[in-house]
Design a protein around this motif. Structure first.
Motif, mmCIF file in Angstrom:
data_model
loop_
_atom_site.group_PDB
_atom_site.id
_atom_site.type_symbol
_atom_site.label_atom_id
_atom_site.label_comp_id
_atom_site.label_asym_id
_atom_site.label_seq_id
_atom_site.Cartn_x
_atom_site.Cartn_y
_atom_site.Cartn_z
ATOM 1 N N ILE A 15 0.835 -1.210 0.000
ATOM 2 C CA ILE A 15 0.000 0.000 0.000
ATOM 3 C C ILE A 15 0.862 1.249 0.000
ATOM 4 O O ILE A 15 0.574 2.236 -0.696
ATOM 5 N N GLU A 16 1.958 1.205 0.777
ATOM 6 C CA GLU A 16 2.850 2.376 0.862
ATOM 7 C C GLU A 16 3.514 2.659 -0.478
ATOM 8 O O GLU A 16 3.620 3.840 -0.894
ATOM 9 N N PHE A 17 3.940 1.624 -1.186
ATOM 10 C CA PHE A 17 4.582 1.830 -2.481
ATOM 11 C C PHE A 17 3.591 2.331 -3.536
ATOM 12 O O PHE A 17 3.981 2.936 -4.527
ATOM 13 N N ILE A 18 2.301 2.067 -3.316
ATOM 14 C CA ILE A 18 1.287 2.556 -4.271
ATOM 15 C C ILE A 18 0.942 4.015 -3.991
ATOM 16 O O ILE A 18 0.937 4.852 -4.903
ATOM 17 N N TYR A 19 0.669 4.335 -2.721
ATOM 18 C CA TYR A 19 0.166 5.685 -2.393
ATOM 19 C C TYR A 19 1.262 6.631 -1.889
ATOM 20 O O TYR A 19 1.131 7.852 -2.046
ATOM 21 N N LYS A 20 2.301 6.087 -1.252
ATOM 22 C CA LYS A 20 3.443 6.877 -0.773
ATOM 23 C C LYS A 20 3.021 8.063 0.073
ATOM 24 O O LYS A 20 3.487 9.201 -0.115
ATOM 25 N N ASN A 21 2.124 7.840 0.988
ATOM 26 C CA ASN A 21 1.669 8.911 1.880
ATOM 27 C C ASN A 21 2.094 8.693 3.339
ATOM 28 O O ASN A 21 1.668 9.424 4.223
ATOM 29 N N ARG A 22 2.901 7.673 3.587
ATOM 30 C CA ARG A 22 3.468 7.352 4.896
ATOM 31 C C ARG A 22 2.444 6.863 5.924
ATOM 32 O O ARG A 22 2.785 6.544 7.053
ATOM 33 N N ILE A 23 1.194 6.828 5.539
ATOM 34 C CA ILE A 23 0.173 6.324 6.472
ATOM 35 C C ILE A 23 0.321 4.817 6.633
ATOM 36 O O ILE A 23 0.272 4.279 7.746
ATOM 37 N N ALA A 24 0.544 4.117 5.519
ATOM 38 C CA ALA A 24 0.740 2.667 5.586
ATOM 39 C C ALA A 24 2.042 2.330 6.321
ATOM 40 O O ALA A 24 2.125 1.337 7.053
ATOM 41 N N SER A 25 3.075 3.160 6.155
ATOM 42 C CA SER A 25 4.326 2.952 6.881
ATOM 43 C C SER A 25 4.116 3.112 8.378
ATOM 44 O O SER A 25 4.642 2.343 9.193
ATOM 45 N N PHE A 26 3.332 4.123 8.738
ATOM 46 C CA PHE A 26 3.010 4.338 10.149
ATOM 47 C C PHE A 26 2.240 3.138 10.717
ATOM 48 O O PHE A 26 2.509 2.680 11.830
ATOM 49 N N ALA A 27 1.299 2.626 9.930
ATOM 50 C CA ALA A 27 0.540 1.445 10.362
ATOM 51 C C ALA A 27 1.455 0.228 10.507
ATOM 52 O O ALA A 27 1.287 -0.595 11.425
ATOM 53 N N THR A 28 2.438 0.112 9.619
ATOM 54 C CA THR A 28 3.398 -0.991 9.708
ATOM 55 C C THR A 28 4.161 -0.951 11.026
ATOM 56 O O THR A 28 4.343 -1.980 11.694
ATOM 57 N N SER A 29 4.626 0.245 11.412
ATOM 58 C CA SER A 29 5.373 0.366 12.668
ATOM 59 C C SER A 29 4.503 0.033 13.875
ATOM 60 O O SER A 29 4.966 -0.607 14.831
ATOM 61 N N ILE A 30 3.234 0.442 13.820
ATOM 62 C CA ILE A 30 2.321 0.153 14.929
ATOM 63 C C ILE A 30 2.029 -1.337 15.024
ATOM 64 O O ILE A 30 2.113 -1.953 16.102
ATOM 65 N N VAL A 31 1.705 -1.953 13.897
ATOM 66 C CA VAL A 31 1.381 -3.386 13.880
ATOM 67 C C VAL A 31 2.605 -4.220 14.267
ATOM 68 O O VAL A 31 2.509 -5.165 15.052
ATOM 69 N N GLY A 32 3.781 -3.880 13.708
ATOM 70 C CA GLY A 32 4.997 -4.624 14.009
ATOM 71 C C GLY A 32 5.372 -4.548 15.474
ATOM 72 O O GLY A 32 5.653 -5.567 16.117
ATOM 73 N N THR A 33 5.345 -3.336 16.020
ATOM 74 C CA THR A 33 5.689 -3.161 17.437
ATOM 75 C C THR A 33 4.680 -3.867 18.342
ATOM 76 O O THR A 33 5.057 -4.602 19.272
#
Length: 469
Positions: free
Chosen positions: A423-441
Protein backbone atom coordinates in the motif's frame (compact mmCIF):
# COMPACT_ATOMS: atom_id res chain seq x y z
CA UNK A 1 69.50 11.20 55.49
CA UNK A 2 69.02 10.44 59.17
CA UNK A 3 65.56 12.04 59.09
CA UNK A 4 64.54 9.88 56.14
CA UNK A 5 65.81 6.77 57.91
CA UNK A 6 63.90 7.70 61.07
CA UNK A 7 60.73 8.30 59.07
CA UNK A 8 61.09 4.95 57.29
CA UNK A 9 61.57 3.17 60.65
CA UNK A 10 58.48 4.89 62.07
CA UNK A 11 56.36 3.82 59.09
CA UNK A 12 57.52 0.21 59.41
CA UNK A 13 56.71 0.26 63.14
CA UNK A 14 53.25 1.68 62.44
CA UNK A 15 52.58 -0.97 59.82
CA UNK A 16 53.63 -3.73 62.21
CA UNK A 17 51.54 -2.46 65.13
CA UNK A 18 48.38 -1.17 63.49
CA UNK A 19 48.06 -3.07 60.27
CA UNK A 20 45.43 -5.81 60.05
CA UNK A 21 46.54 -9.29 60.88
CA UNK A 22 47.00 -11.06 57.52
CA UNK A 23 45.99 -14.34 59.10
CA UNK A 24 42.60 -12.90 60.09
CA UNK A 25 41.91 -11.48 56.65
CA UNK A 26 39.46 -13.53 54.69
CA UNK A 27 40.37 -14.11 51.08
CA UNK A 28 37.87 -12.72 48.58
CA UNK A 29 35.11 -15.16 47.83
CA UNK A 30 35.83 -17.09 44.68
CA UNK A 31 33.22 -16.50 42.00
CA UNK A 32 32.38 -19.50 39.88
CA UNK A 33 32.33 -18.80 36.15
CA UNK A 34 32.77 -20.65 32.87
CA UNK A 35 34.63 -19.42 29.82
CA UNK A 36 32.99 -19.10 26.42
CA UNK A 37 34.60 -22.26 25.03
CA UNK A 38 33.21 -24.36 27.89
CA UNK A 39 29.73 -22.88 27.57
CA UNK A 40 29.71 -23.43 23.81
CA UNK A 41 30.78 -27.06 24.20
CA UNK A 42 27.63 -27.84 26.23
CA UNK A 43 25.11 -25.75 24.27
CA UNK A 44 24.49 -28.26 21.47
CA UNK A 45 23.92 -31.33 23.63
CA UNK A 46 20.40 -32.54 22.73
CA UNK A 47 17.79 -33.19 25.41
CA UNK A 48 14.26 -34.58 25.12
CA UNK A 49 11.94 -32.23 26.99
CA UNK A 50 8.28 -31.26 26.62
CA UNK A 51 7.80 -33.70 23.79
CA UNK A 52 10.63 -32.64 21.50
CA UNK A 53 14.42 -32.83 21.17
CA UNK A 54 16.02 -29.43 21.73
CA UNK A 55 19.49 -28.01 22.55
CA UNK A 56 20.46 -27.98 26.20
CA UNK A 57 20.90 -24.23 25.77
CA UNK A 58 17.20 -23.82 24.93
CA UNK A 59 16.17 -25.94 27.91
CA UNK A 60 18.33 -23.81 30.24
CA UNK A 61 16.99 -20.54 28.78
CA UNK A 62 13.33 -21.35 29.29
CA UNK A 63 13.95 -22.89 32.71
CA UNK A 64 15.63 -19.67 33.84
CA UNK A 65 12.85 -17.62 32.22
CA UNK A 66 10.23 -19.59 34.15
CA UNK A 67 12.01 -19.20 37.49
CA UNK A 68 13.55 -15.76 37.11
CA UNK A 69 11.14 -13.96 34.79
CA UNK A 70 13.98 -13.20 32.36
CA UNK A 71 16.76 -15.10 30.58
CA UNK A 72 19.73 -13.77 32.55
CA UNK A 73 20.76 -12.96 36.07
CA UNK A 74 23.19 -10.52 37.62
CA UNK A 75 25.49 -11.49 40.48
CA UNK A 76 26.73 -9.13 43.19
CA UNK A 77 29.79 -8.24 41.14
CA UNK A 78 27.48 -6.86 38.43
CA UNK A 79 28.33 -9.52 35.86
CA UNK A 80 25.43 -10.73 33.74
CA UNK A 81 25.13 -14.52 33.54
CA UNK A 82 23.48 -16.10 30.50
CA UNK A 83 21.25 -19.22 30.79
CA UNK A 84 23.83 -21.85 29.82
CA UNK A 85 26.42 -20.60 32.29
CA UNK A 86 23.80 -20.42 35.05
CA UNK A 87 22.74 -23.96 34.23
CA UNK A 88 26.32 -25.27 34.39
CA UNK A 89 26.86 -23.55 37.74
CA UNK A 90 23.69 -25.19 39.04
CA UNK A 91 24.82 -28.62 37.85
CA UNK A 92 28.45 -28.57 38.94
CA UNK A 93 28.42 -26.07 41.82
CA UNK A 94 25.03 -26.44 43.54
CA UNK A 95 26.13 -24.66 46.73
CA UNK A 96 27.08 -21.60 44.69
CA UNK A 97 23.81 -21.74 42.74
CA UNK A 98 21.81 -21.70 45.99
CA UNK A 99 23.15 -18.20 46.70
CA UNK A 100 21.95 -16.68 43.43
CA UNK A 101 18.78 -14.60 43.66
CA UNK A 102 16.78 -16.14 40.83
CA UNK A 103 13.31 -16.81 42.28
CA UNK A 104 10.98 -14.02 41.22
CA UNK A 105 8.11 -13.41 43.64
CA UNK A 106 5.57 -10.91 42.28
CA UNK A 107 3.44 -10.82 45.42
CA UNK A 108 4.83 -10.43 48.94
CA UNK A 109 1.75 -12.22 50.31
CA UNK A 110 3.12 -15.47 48.87
CA UNK A 111 6.00 -15.44 51.36
CA UNK A 112 4.00 -13.81 54.13
CA UNK A 113 1.68 -16.83 54.04
CA UNK A 114 4.57 -18.94 55.40
CA UNK A 115 5.94 -16.34 57.82
CA UNK A 116 8.46 -14.52 55.59
CA UNK A 117 7.47 -10.91 56.30
CA UNK A 118 8.62 -7.33 55.71
CA UNK A 119 9.68 -7.89 52.11
CA UNK A 120 9.28 -5.80 48.97
CA UNK A 121 6.08 -6.31 46.97
CA UNK A 122 8.12 -7.72 44.05
CA UNK A 123 11.57 -9.14 44.59
CA UNK A 124 13.96 -11.97 43.77
CA UNK A 125 15.28 -14.44 46.32
CA UNK A 126 17.89 -17.15 46.46
CA UNK A 127 17.27 -20.76 47.37
CA UNK A 128 19.10 -20.10 50.65
CA UNK A 129 16.62 -17.31 51.44
CA UNK A 130 13.63 -19.59 50.88
CA UNK A 131 15.07 -22.85 52.26
CA UNK A 132 13.74 -22.32 55.85
CA UNK A 133 10.22 -22.03 54.42
CA UNK A 134 10.52 -24.84 51.89
CA UNK A 135 8.48 -27.43 53.80
CA UNK A 136 5.69 -24.96 54.58
CA UNK A 137 5.48 -23.99 50.93
CA UNK A 138 5.35 -27.65 49.90
CA UNK A 139 2.49 -28.33 52.32
CA UNK A 140 0.50 -25.39 51.04
CA UNK A 141 1.21 -26.39 47.43
CA UNK A 142 0.00 -29.93 48.12
CA UNK A 143 -3.28 -28.60 49.50
CA UNK A 144 -3.70 -26.18 46.59
CA UNK A 145 -2.94 -28.85 43.97
CA UNK A 146 -6.00 -30.79 45.13
CA UNK A 147 -8.22 -27.95 43.94
CA UNK A 148 -9.30 -27.46 40.35
CA UNK A 149 -7.55 -24.74 38.38
CA UNK A 150 -10.66 -22.59 38.13
CA UNK A 151 -11.27 -22.64 41.88
CA UNK A 152 -7.78 -21.43 42.80
CA UNK A 153 -7.24 -17.83 43.79
CA UNK A 154 -4.44 -15.72 42.31
CA UNK A 155 -2.45 -16.04 45.54
CA UNK A 156 -2.83 -19.82 45.52
CA UNK A 157 -1.68 -20.00 41.91
CA UNK A 158 1.39 -17.93 42.78
CA UNK A 159 2.23 -20.17 45.76
CA UNK A 160 1.92 -23.24 43.55
CA UNK A 161 4.11 -21.62 40.88
CA UNK A 162 6.86 -20.76 43.36
CA UNK A 163 6.74 -24.22 44.93
CA UNK A 164 7.01 -25.89 41.53
CA UNK A 165 10.02 -23.73 40.63
CA UNK A 166 11.74 -24.63 43.90
CA UNK A 167 11.26 -28.36 43.28
CA UNK A 168 12.49 -28.13 39.68
CA UNK A 169 15.54 -26.15 40.75
CA UNK A 170 16.29 -28.59 43.56
CA UNK A 171 16.18 -31.45 41.06
CA UNK A 172 18.73 -29.65 38.91
CA UNK A 173 21.02 -29.14 41.90
CA UNK A 174 20.89 -32.85 42.72
CA UNK A 175 21.31 -34.07 39.16
CA UNK A 176 24.98 -35.01 39.38
CA UNK A 177 24.77 -36.68 42.80
CA UNK A 178 25.17 -39.97 40.93
CA UNK A 179 28.71 -38.89 39.97
CA UNK A 180 29.76 -37.46 43.33
CA UNK A 181 31.28 -39.38 46.22
CA UNK A 182 28.61 -40.62 48.60
CA UNK A 183 28.64 -38.65 51.82
CA UNK A 184 26.89 -41.31 53.89
CA UNK A 185 29.29 -43.27 56.11
CA UNK A 186 28.55 -47.02 55.88
CA UNK A 187 31.05 -47.83 58.63
CA UNK A 188 28.55 -50.11 60.35
CA UNK A 189 29.34 -52.71 57.68
CA UNK A 190 33.08 -52.27 58.02
CA UNK A 191 33.39 -51.21 54.36
CA UNK A 192 35.15 -48.20 52.87
CA UNK A 193 32.63 -46.95 50.33
CA UNK A 194 33.79 -43.37 49.75
CA UNK A 195 33.04 -43.72 46.05
CA UNK A 196 30.34 -42.62 43.58
CA UNK A 197 27.02 -44.52 43.86
CA UNK A 198 27.70 -46.71 40.80
CA UNK A 199 30.77 -48.22 42.43
CA UNK A 200 29.04 -48.45 45.79
CA UNK A 201 26.21 -50.50 44.29
CA UNK A 202 28.68 -52.88 42.64
CA UNK A 203 30.81 -53.25 45.78
CA UNK A 204 27.79 -53.85 47.99
CA UNK A 205 26.50 -56.52 45.62
CA UNK A 206 29.82 -58.37 45.78
CA UNK A 207 30.19 -57.95 49.52
CA UNK A 208 26.65 -59.11 50.23
CA UNK A 209 27.28 -62.37 48.36
CA UNK A 210 30.49 -63.13 50.23
CA UNK A 211 29.73 -61.89 53.71
CA UNK A 212 27.21 -64.58 54.54
CA UNK A 213 29.66 -67.28 53.42
CA UNK A 214 32.07 -66.29 56.20
CA UNK A 215 31.87 -68.59 59.20
CA UNK A 216 31.31 -65.88 61.86
CA UNK A 217 28.30 -64.61 59.92
CA UNK A 218 26.81 -68.09 59.62
CA UNK A 219 26.87 -68.42 63.38
CA UNK A 220 24.83 -65.23 63.87
CA UNK A 221 21.18 -65.44 64.71
CA UNK A 222 18.62 -64.93 61.99
CA UNK A 223 17.65 -61.60 63.55
CA UNK A 224 21.23 -60.24 63.32
CA UNK A 225 21.66 -61.54 59.80
CA UNK A 226 18.48 -59.71 58.83
CA UNK A 227 19.83 -56.54 60.43
CA UNK A 228 23.00 -56.80 58.32
CA UNK A 229 20.94 -57.40 55.18
CA UNK A 230 18.77 -54.40 55.98
CA UNK A 231 21.89 -52.26 56.33
CA UNK A 232 23.09 -53.42 52.91
CA UNK A 233 19.68 -52.68 51.40
CA UNK A 234 19.57 -49.27 53.05
CA UNK A 235 22.86 -48.15 51.52
CA UNK A 236 22.01 -49.70 48.14
CA UNK A 237 18.65 -47.91 48.12
CA UNK A 238 20.36 -44.63 48.96
CA UNK A 239 22.86 -45.10 46.12
CA UNK A 240 20.06 -45.87 43.66
CA UNK A 241 18.09 -42.82 44.82
CA UNK A 242 21.12 -40.61 44.16
CA UNK A 243 21.28 -42.02 40.65
CA UNK A 244 17.54 -41.51 40.26
CA UNK A 245 18.01 -37.73 40.73
CA UNK A 246 19.29 -37.60 37.15
CA UNK A 247 16.13 -39.18 35.73
CA UNK A 248 15.01 -35.93 34.07
CA UNK A 249 18.31 -35.47 32.16
CA UNK A 250 17.19 -37.38 29.06
CA UNK A 251 20.12 -36.63 26.76
CA UNK A 252 20.85 -40.15 25.46
CA UNK A 253 18.94 -41.31 22.38
CA UNK A 254 17.15 -44.68 22.30
CA UNK A 255 18.75 -47.68 20.65
CA UNK A 256 15.83 -48.24 18.25
CA UNK A 257 13.90 -45.79 16.10
CA UNK A 258 10.60 -47.26 17.28
CA UNK A 259 11.31 -46.08 20.83
CA UNK A 260 10.40 -42.43 21.36
CA UNK A 261 11.72 -41.91 24.87
CA UNK A 262 15.31 -40.81 25.38
CA UNK A 263 17.32 -42.03 28.35
CA UNK A 264 18.87 -40.46 31.40
CA UNK A 265 22.08 -41.53 33.22
CA UNK A 266 19.87 -43.53 35.59
CA UNK A 267 18.28 -45.45 32.71
CA UNK A 268 21.68 -45.80 31.08
CA UNK A 269 23.00 -47.58 34.16
CA UNK A 270 19.89 -49.78 34.36
CA UNK A 271 20.09 -50.89 30.72
CA UNK A 272 23.82 -51.53 31.02
CA UNK A 273 23.28 -53.72 34.02
CA UNK A 274 20.54 -55.71 32.34
CA UNK A 275 22.20 -56.35 28.96
CA UNK A 276 25.82 -55.15 28.72
CA UNK A 277 26.51 -56.74 25.33
CA UNK A 278 23.57 -55.03 23.67
CA UNK A 279 24.40 -51.66 25.17
CA UNK A 280 28.08 -51.79 24.33
CA UNK A 281 27.32 -52.03 20.62
CA UNK A 282 25.36 -48.79 20.70
CA UNK A 283 26.66 -46.52 23.43
CA UNK A 284 29.71 -46.59 25.68
CA UNK A 285 27.83 -46.15 28.95
CA UNK A 286 30.87 -46.65 31.12
CA UNK A 287 32.85 -43.96 29.27
CA UNK A 288 30.00 -41.50 29.83
CA UNK A 289 29.56 -42.31 33.52
CA UNK A 290 33.32 -42.26 34.08
CA UNK A 291 33.52 -38.82 32.44
CA UNK A 292 30.86 -37.47 34.81
CA UNK A 293 32.60 -39.01 37.84
CA UNK A 294 36.05 -37.72 36.86
CA UNK A 295 34.67 -34.21 36.46
CA UNK A 296 32.92 -34.22 39.84
CA UNK A 297 36.01 -35.69 41.52
CA UNK A 298 38.15 -32.90 40.05
CA UNK A 299 35.68 -30.34 41.42
CA UNK A 300 35.77 -31.94 44.89
CA UNK A 301 39.58 -31.83 44.83
CA UNK A 302 39.51 -28.24 43.47
CA UNK A 303 41.57 -29.34 40.50
CA UNK A 304 39.05 -28.57 37.79
CA UNK A 305 40.07 -26.51 34.76
CA UNK A 306 38.16 -25.42 31.64
CA UNK A 307 39.67 -28.45 29.91
CA UNK A 308 38.01 -30.69 32.53
CA UNK A 309 34.54 -29.55 31.52
CA UNK A 310 35.32 -29.43 27.80
CA UNK A 311 36.53 -33.04 27.99
CA UNK A 312 33.20 -34.06 29.54
CA UNK A 313 31.21 -32.12 26.92
CA UNK A 314 33.25 -33.65 24.09
CA UNK A 315 32.66 -37.14 25.46
CA UNK A 316 28.92 -36.53 25.65
CA UNK A 317 28.71 -34.96 22.20
CA UNK A 318 30.76 -37.73 20.63
CA UNK A 319 28.81 -40.55 22.23
CA UNK A 320 25.41 -38.98 21.57
CA UNK A 321 25.97 -37.72 18.02
CA UNK A 322 27.42 -41.05 16.91
CA UNK A 323 24.01 -42.65 17.42
CA UNK A 324 21.90 -42.95 14.24
CA UNK A 325 18.82 -41.41 15.86
CA UNK A 326 20.75 -38.41 17.22
CA UNK A 327 22.26 -37.67 13.79
CA UNK A 328 18.80 -36.78 12.53
CA UNK A 329 18.67 -33.87 14.98
CA UNK A 330 22.15 -32.36 14.53
CA UNK A 331 21.17 -29.82 11.84
CA UNK A 332 18.05 -28.78 13.76
CA UNK A 333 20.00 -28.39 17.00
CA UNK A 334 22.51 -26.14 15.22
CA UNK A 335 19.74 -24.16 13.56
CA UNK A 336 17.91 -23.63 16.87
CA UNK A 337 21.06 -22.40 18.60
CA UNK A 338 21.59 -20.02 15.68
CA UNK A 339 17.95 -18.88 15.94
CA UNK A 340 18.29 -17.84 19.57
CA UNK A 341 21.77 -16.44 19.10
CA UNK A 342 20.69 -14.13 16.26
CA UNK A 343 17.53 -13.15 18.18
CA UNK A 344 15.86 -11.91 15.00
CA UNK A 345 12.52 -11.21 16.66
CA UNK A 346 14.05 -8.91 19.27
CA UNK A 347 16.06 -7.07 16.60
CA UNK A 348 12.90 -6.70 14.53
CA UNK A 349 11.11 -5.17 17.51
CA UNK A 350 13.89 -2.60 18.00
CA UNK A 351 13.79 -1.64 14.32
CA UNK A 352 9.98 -1.32 14.35
CA UNK A 353 10.27 1.08 17.28
CA UNK A 354 12.93 3.10 15.44
CA UNK A 355 10.70 3.08 12.39
CA UNK A 356 7.84 4.52 14.45
CA UNK A 357 10.07 7.33 15.74
CA UNK A 358 11.45 8.02 12.26
CA UNK A 359 7.96 8.36 10.78
CA UNK A 360 6.91 10.68 13.59
CA UNK A 361 9.87 12.96 12.82
CA UNK A 362 9.16 12.78 9.09
CA UNK A 363 5.60 14.07 9.64
CA UNK A 364 7.14 17.19 11.15
CA UNK A 365 8.97 17.85 7.87
CA UNK A 366 6.75 16.71 5.00
CA UNK A 367 9.26 17.59 2.26
CA UNK A 368 12.22 15.72 3.72
CA UNK A 369 13.28 13.02 1.24
CA UNK A 370 15.92 11.72 3.64
CA UNK A 371 13.26 10.79 6.15
CA UNK A 372 11.34 8.96 3.44
CA UNK A 373 14.44 6.92 2.50
CA UNK A 374 15.12 6.16 6.14
CA UNK A 375 11.50 5.08 6.65
CA UNK A 376 11.73 2.68 3.72
CA UNK A 377 14.85 1.10 5.21
CA UNK A 378 13.25 0.75 8.64
CA UNK A 379 10.14 -0.70 7.01
CA UNK A 380 11.96 -3.36 4.95
CA UNK A 381 14.67 -4.69 7.29
CA UNK A 382 12.53 -5.69 10.32
CA UNK A 383 10.01 -7.46 8.09
CA UNK A 384 12.85 -9.38 6.42
CA UNK A 385 14.25 -10.35 9.83
CA UNK A 386 10.85 -11.45 11.08
CA UNK A 387 10.25 -13.48 7.93
CA UNK A 388 13.64 -15.14 8.43
CA UNK A 389 12.78 -16.01 12.04
CA UNK A 390 9.49 -17.63 10.99
CA UNK A 391 11.26 -19.59 8.24
CA UNK A 392 13.85 -20.89 10.71
CA UNK A 393 11.10 -22.02 13.08
CA UNK A 394 9.37 -23.88 10.25
CA UNK A 395 12.63 -25.70 9.42
CA UNK A 396 13.27 -26.64 13.06
CA UNK A 397 9.73 -27.79 13.84
CA UNK A 398 8.79 -29.15 10.39
CA UNK A 399 5.32 -27.67 10.59
CA UNK A 400 3.37 -24.66 9.22
CA UNK A 401 3.91 -21.22 10.78
CA UNK A 402 0.40 -21.06 12.29
CA UNK A 403 0.34 -24.20 14.44
CA UNK A 404 0.27 -22.39 17.81
CA UNK A 405 -1.01 -19.08 19.12
CA UNK A 406 2.52 -17.69 19.45
CA UNK A 407 3.40 -18.61 15.87
CA UNK A 408 0.07 -17.25 14.64
CA UNK A 409 0.83 -13.88 16.25
CA UNK A 410 4.16 -13.70 14.41
CA UNK A 411 2.66 -14.84 11.10
CA UNK A 412 -0.28 -12.41 11.17
CA UNK A 413 2.09 -9.59 12.10
CA UNK A 414 4.38 -10.19 9.13
CA UNK A 415 1.46 -10.63 6.69
CA UNK A 416 -0.15 -7.33 7.72
CA UNK A 417 3.22 -5.58 7.48
CA UNK A 418 3.76 -6.95 3.95
CA UNK A 419 0.33 -5.70 2.89
CA UNK A 420 1.17 -2.29 4.34
CA UNK A 421 4.40 -2.21 2.31
CA UNK A 422 2.46 -2.78 -0.89
CA UNK A 423 0.00 0.00 0.00
CA UNK A 424 2.85 2.38 0.86
CA UNK A 425 4.58 1.83 -2.48
CA UNK A 426 1.29 2.56 -4.27
CA UNK A 427 0.17 5.69 -2.39
CA UNK A 428 3.44 6.88 -0.77
CA UNK A 429 1.67 8.91 1.88
CA UNK A 430 3.47 7.35 4.90
CA UNK A 431 0.17 6.32 6.47
CA UNK A 432 0.74 2.67 5.59
CA UNK A 433 4.33 2.95 6.88
CA UNK A 434 3.01 4.34 10.15
CA UNK A 435 0.54 1.44 10.36
CA UNK A 436 3.40 -0.99 9.71
CA UNK A 437 5.37 0.37 12.67
CA UNK A 438 2.32 0.15 14.93
CA UNK A 439 1.38 -3.39 13.88
CA UNK A 440 5.00 -4.62 14.01
CA UNK A 441 5.69 -3.16 17.44
CA UNK A 442 2.35 -4.26 18.88
CA UNK A 443 2.54 -7.77 17.45
CA UNK A 444 6.04 -8.44 18.71
CA UNK A 445 5.31 -7.00 22.15
CA UNK A 446 2.31 -9.33 22.28
CA UNK A 447 4.48 -12.30 21.30
CA UNK A 448 6.98 -11.47 24.06
CA UNK A 449 4.17 -11.19 26.60
CA UNK A 450 2.88 -14.61 25.53
CA UNK A 451 6.36 -16.14 25.69
CA UNK A 452 7.25 -14.82 29.14
CA UNK A 453 3.78 -15.41 30.59
CA UNK A 454 4.48 -18.91 31.92
CA UNK A 455 8.03 -19.39 30.65
CA UNK A 456 7.21 -22.38 28.46
CA UNK A 457 9.06 -23.26 25.27
CA UNK A 458 7.32 -21.65 22.29
CA UNK A 459 8.59 -24.49 20.09
CA UNK A 460 7.09 -27.09 22.39
CA UNK A 461 5.07 -30.16 21.51
CA UNK A 462 2.10 -29.18 19.34
CA UNK A 463 -0.50 -31.26 21.21
CA UNK A 464 0.54 -29.82 24.56
CA UNK A 465 0.29 -26.26 23.24
CA UNK A 466 -3.13 -26.81 21.74
CA UNK A 467 -4.38 -28.33 24.99
CA UNK A 468 -3.06 -25.34 26.93
CA UNK A 469 -4.82 -22.96 24.57
Amino acid sequence: MKKLLALFTLLCFYQFIFADDPIQKKPPEKYISFDKATIKSFQSIPILSEGRVKPLNTYAAFLLLKINGKRNIRVESGKKIEPMEWFLISLFYPEEAKKQKIFLVDNSEVLESVGFKNQKPRNRYSFEDLAPYFQDLMQKAEEISKKEDKSRSLLEAQILHLSTNLVVFLNVLRTLDFARIMKEDPSALGLQLNKPPRHVIAQLAQAQKKIFEVEPMKSLSAEKQNAVSEEFNKISTLAIELFHQSDWLTIFPPMEATIKEWRSPFELLSSTTQDPTLEASHLDSFAILNAFEETCLAIDDQKETPETFIKLANTLNQQINNQPIAKNYISKIQMENCYYQLDLIYNSLILFILMFLSICFSFMNLNAKRWQTLNNIFMTIPIALLTGAISMRCFILERPPVATLYETILFITVIICLVCIVIEFIYKNRIASFATSIVGTGGLFLSYAYESGDGTDTMGNLAAVLNSN
